[in-house]
Design a protein around this motif. Structure first.
Motif, short mmCIF file in Angstrom:
data_model
loop_
_atom_site.label_atom_id
_atom_site.label_comp_id
_atom_site.label_asym_id
_atom_site.label_seq_id
_atom_site.Cartn_x
_atom_site.Cartn_y
_atom_site.Cartn_z
N GLU A 1 0.67 -2.13 -0.27
CA GLU A 1 -0.25 0.22 -0.04
C GLU A 1 0.72 1.57 -0.39
O GLU A 1 0.49 1.86 -1.09
CB GLU A 1 -0.92 -0.05 1.08
N GLN B 1 0.69 4.26 -3.13
CA GLN B 1 0.32 5.41 -2.76
C GLN B 1 1.83 6.17 -3.17
O GLN B 1 1.42 7.54 -3.49
CB GLN B 1 0.15 5.46 -1.19
N LYS C 1 1.11 9.36 -5.84
CA LYS C 1 1.09 10.97 -5.85
C LYS C 1 2.60 10.65 -6.75
O LYS C 1 2.70 12.37 -7.23
CB LYS C 1 2.33 10.47 -4.11
#
Length: 184
Positions: free
Chosen positions: A25, A29, A33
């Motif tokens: 995870e 992320q 980004k």
């Protein structure tokens, strides 16, 4: 149909726009980004996150390159900085860079090694894209409406014309019957 469009539009605008092969995870992320802050190579008005392989193969390969950097332990800020300023010769053995070299795309190799410059980091503005898509949708719906009303009007006119044609042929038949009756 319009109601369905209005319900789906927010989901389309705010949906995640890319996929990744990363499993953790935190890595996912980081990937999201980074890909939000870098422009697509082929369509600079979009973030690289929104580029698909069909639209821009180079950006698709760059996303794989970014995944490899995340797997190597690089953080978001470092990847973004190196996209601008270059990763150096250490990435020449990366499978994506090797593929670019084998395909003769030395410009992409040089951009990865020495940096794409500050324009790669400019935050794309999706306002015009969203407005254009909305305007095209509204124009399409208006076109469908006009087409439907024109077809209805044409149908009514053809019915009126056929009715008047029937009246004139009925009058002609009556006149022929009167002439026949007068003659006999």
């Amino acid at each position: 149909m319009v109601l369905g469009f209005c319900i789906l539009l927010p989901n389309l605008l705010f949906a995640q726009k890319t996929t990744t092969n990363l499993k953790e995870e935190t890595q996912i992320q980081t990937f999201l980004k980074v890909t939000e802050q870098i422009r697509c190579i082929c369509l600079p008005s979009l973030p690289i996150q929104s580029c698909s392989f069909n639209m821009c193969a180079a950006s698709s390969y760059l996303k794989s390159f970014i995944e490899n950097r995340i797997k190597d332990g690089m953080k978001e800020e470092e990847i973004i900085s190196k996209m601008e300023n270059g990763f150096g010769d250490s990435v020449l053995k990366d499978p994506i860079v090797v593929m670019f070299q084998e395909n003769g795309n030395q410009g992409m190799v040089d951009s990865i090694v020495y940096g794409f410059g500050p324009k790669i980091l400019a935050q794309p503005d999706g306002t015009w894209i969203n407005f254009t898509l909305f305007a095209l949708g509204a124009f399409g719906l208006f076109g469908i409406y006009k087409y439907g009303t024109r077809k209805k009007k044409d149908l009514l006119q053809s019915n009126v014309a056929s009715d008047s044609g029937q009246k004139s042929s009925t009058e002609e038949i009556k006149n022929k019957i009167r002439k026949y009756e007068e003659e006999t």
